[in-house]
Design a protein around this motif. Sequence first.
Motif, PDB file in Angstrom:
ATOM      1  N   LEU A   1       1.847  95.018  40.198  1.00 14.27           N
ATOM      2  CA  LEU A   1       2.008  94.760  38.760  1.00 14.27           C
ATOM      3  C   LEU A   1       1.517  95.935  37.913  1.00 14.27           C
ATOM      4  N   GLY A   2       0.385  96.520  38.318  1.00 13.77           N
ATOM      5  CA  GLY A   2      -0.159  97.650  37.555  1.00 13.77           C
ATOM      6  C   GLY A   2       0.832  98.807  37.548  1.00 13.77           C
TER       7      GLY A   2
ATOM      8  N   GLU B   1     -16.103  90.304  32.574  1.00 15.79           N
ATOM      9  CA  GLU B   1     -15.737  90.806  33.902  1.00 15.79           C
ATOM     10  C   GLU B   1     -14.340  90.283  34.224  1.00 15.79           C
ATOM     11  N   ILE B   2     -13.573  91.068  34.973  1.00 20.97           N
ATOM     12  CA  ILE B   2     -12.257  90.582  35.438  1.00 20.97           C
ATOM     13  C   ILE B   2     -12.063  91.077  36.866  1.00 20.97           C
ATOM     14  N   VAL B   3     -11.669  90.152  37.742  1.00 24.12           N
ATOM     15  CA  VAL B   3     -11.515  90.484  39.164  1.00 24.12           C
ATOM     16  C   VAL B   3     -10.184  89.916  39.640  1.00 24.12           C
ATOM     17  N   GLU B   4      -9.481  90.668  40.453  1.00 18.08           N
ATOM     18  CA  GLU B   4      -8.195  90.182  40.957  1.00 18.08           C
ATOM     19  C   GLU B   4      -8.399  89.351  42.224  1.00 18.08           C
ATOM     20  N   LYS B   5      -7.937  88.128  42.161  1.00 20.27           N
ATOM     21  CA  LYS B   5      -7.871  87.206  43.313  1.00 20.27           C
ATOM     22  C   LYS B   5      -9.140  87.151  44.167  1.00 20.27           C
ATOM     23  N   PRO B   6     -10.293  86.871  43.543  1.00 17.78           N
ATOM     24  CA  PRO B   6     -11.520  86.762  44.348  1.00 17.78           C
ATOM     25  C   PRO B   6     -11.529  85.459  45.157  1.00 17.78           C
ATOM     26  N   ALA B   7     -12.194  85.459  46.294  1.00 15.53           N
ATOM     27  CA  ALA B   7     -12.376  84.226  47.063  1.00 15.53           C
ATOM     28  C   ALA B   7     -13.228  83.278  46.218  1.00 15.53           C
ATOM     29  N   PRO B   8     -13.039  81.959  46.366  1.00 17.90           N
ATOM     30  CA  PRO B   8     -13.802  81.009  45.549  1.00 17.90           C
ATOM     31  C   PRO B   8     -15.310  81.258  45.608  1.00 17.90           C
ATOM     32  N   ALA B   9     -15.821  81.665  46.755  1.00 17.17           N
ATOM     33  CA  ALA B   9     -17.274  81.831  46.903  1.00 17.17           C
ATOM     34  C   ALA B   9     -17.825  82.957  46.017  1.00 17.17           C
ATOM     35  N   VAL B  10     -17.005  83.934  45.688  1.00 21.47           N
ATOM     36  CA  VAL B  10     -17.523  85.070  44.906  1.00 21.47           C
ATOM     37  C   VAL B  10     -16.896  85.177  43.511  1.00 21.47           C
ATOM     38  N   ALA B  11     -16.062  84.198  43.172  1.00 19.54           N
ATOM     39  CA  ALA B  11     -15.378  84.274  41.865  1.00 19.54           C
ATOM     40  C   ALA B  11     -16.382  84.117  40.727  1.00 19.54           C
ATOM     41  N   PRO B  12     -16.275  84.922  39.674  1.00 19.96           N
ATOM     42  CA  PRO B  12     -17.235  84.835  38.568  1.00 19.96           C
ATOM     43  C   PRO B  12     -17.069  83.570  37.715  1.00 19.96           C
TER      44      PRO B  12
ATOM     45  N   PHE C   1      -2.440 103.025  30.164  1.00 22.13           N
ATOM     46  CA  PHE C   1      -1.553 103.820  31.029  1.00 22.13           C
ATOM     47  C   PHE C   1      -2.308 104.940  31.736  1.00 22.13           C
ATOM     48  N   SER C   2      -3.211 105.607  31.008  1.00 17.65           N
ATOM     49  CA  SER C   2      -3.926 106.698  31.682  1.00 17.65           C
ATOM     50  C   SER C   2      -4.895 106.130  32.718  1.00 17.65           C
ATOM     51  N   THR C   3      -5.430 104.939  32.467  1.00 16.29           N
ATOM     52  CA  THR C   3      -6.312 104.317  33.459  1.00 16.29           C
ATOM     53  C   THR C   3      -5.494 103.921  34.694  1.00 16.29           C
ATOM     54  N   LEU C   4      -4.308 103.369  34.463  1.00 16.60           N
ATOM     55  CA  LEU C   4      -3.454 102.965  35.596  1.00 16.60           C
ATOM     56  C   LEU C   4      -3.117 104.160  36.489  1.00 16.60           C
TER      57      LEU C   4
ATOM     58  N   GLY D   1      -5.416  98.066  45.203  1.00 18.28           N
ATOM     59  CA  GLY D   1      -6.447  97.036  45.354  1.00 18.28           C
ATOM     60  C   GLY D   1      -5.956  95.909  46.247  1.00 18.28           C
ATOM     61  N   VAL D   2      -6.152  94.659  45.772  1.00 12.08           N
ATOM     62  CA  VAL D   2      -5.756  93.480  46.555  1.00 12.08           C
ATOM     63  C   VAL D   2      -4.296  93.607  47.000  1.00 12.08           C
ATOM     64  N   GLY D   3      -4.048  93.301  48.269  1.00 11.14           N
ATOM     65  CA  GLY D   3      -2.684  93.337  48.806  1.00 11.14           C
ATOM     66  C   GLY D   3      -2.130  94.742  48.929  1.00 11.14           C
ATOM     67  N   GLY D   4      -2.995  95.752  48.800  1.00 10.78           N
ATOM     68  CA  GLY D   4      -2.525  97.140  48.896  1.00 10.78           C
ATOM     69  C   GLY D   4      -1.713  97.552  47.679  1.00 10.78           C
ATOM     70  N   GLU D   5      -1.829  96.767  46.576  1.00 10.77           N
ATOM     71  CA  GLU D   5      -1.004  97.047  45.387  1.00 10.77           C
ATOM     72  C   GLU D   5      -1.842  97.614  44.240  1.00 10.77           C
ATOM     73  N   ILE D   6      -1.190  98.357  43.362  1.00  7.13           N
ATOM     74  CA  ILE D   6      -1.852  98.847  42.143  1.00  7.13           C
ATOM     75  C   ILE D   6      -1.931  97.648  41.192  1.00  7.13           C
TER      76      ILE D   6
END
Length: 296
Positions: free
Chosen positions: A114-115, A192-203, A219-222, A228-233
């Motif tokens: 998606l990124g 904080e924002i995290v992509e698809k964390p496991a329930p045990a560590v989700a904020p 855009f410059s950050t991307l 990241g997760v799933g090998g995807e940007i």
Amino acid sequence: MSGVAPIRKAVFPVAGLGTRFLPATKSIPKEMLPIVDKPLIQYAVEEAVEAGIETLVFVISEKKQAILDYFDTDAELQAHLLAQGKKDLHARICNIIPRNVTTTYVIQEEALGLGHAVWCARAVVGKEPFAVLLADDLIRSPGTGCLKQMVSEYHATGIGSIGVEEIPPSMTDRYGIVSVLQDATGRNRIREIVEKPAPAVAPSNLGVVGRYILPGEIFSTLESVRAGVGGEIQLTDAIAVQLASHPLLAHTFDGIRYDCGSRQGFIRATVDYALEDKELRHDLLSHFSLLNDSKN
Ligand code: G1P
């Protein structure tokens, strides 16, 4: 707040593979699957247009010709409907996108996440703040649409936002998850924002739904974010990197969201939208009542 840049452009990443709807999505983009008689992408476009968006940027893959065709004028079909006196249908196919709204297409050559899809729109969007809508999150609002709610909040605060809703704590690994802090005005700022964390560590169990108002600096950050997760940007990862310099609000919208990327959500949306349709409602209710009777 006066002096904030208007939100004029919306990006629709529509290059995904839609594997959960195979075999249908072997030849139909998932965004073209209809809820009653309108494809998912049209609901998202209508929400964007209602919010004042002037330029629709579709990030497509080479396989998504159907989306271009859908938004293109079909003079032959228009003439045919007029010749048959079907004025209502003619109006429906002519008014898919209002005249004052422009469409642009950008090709995402590889499905890198998606990124990456959002990054592909950088040349068209430029430095302005902009919206992102994921069409498979269909949001039915009783009054003002979700994006318009977010745009109004942006005009009031000068701060972008992400649509969020509470999700079952066991499902955090299917969403971007945010934690929030209330600011002095009572609004929820994303901490904080995290992509698809496991329930045990989700904020938290506040899940991101597919509506964003982001600063052009994303855009410059991307550009520099690693897979990241799933090998995807991931868009989430870029947002996380720049939260300190570009704060965002978590927008709890007024409305119901259907996860039309899943079969359950898709069917629920179909039933609810059909029940709102004058021609279908009665028939559907009597069908349900027959089904119910046959069970008893
Ligand atoms: C994407 C985002 C995720 C968000 C979700 C909403 O995930 O990466 O943060 O919660 O959309 O639908 P996807 O569903 O594409 O895996």
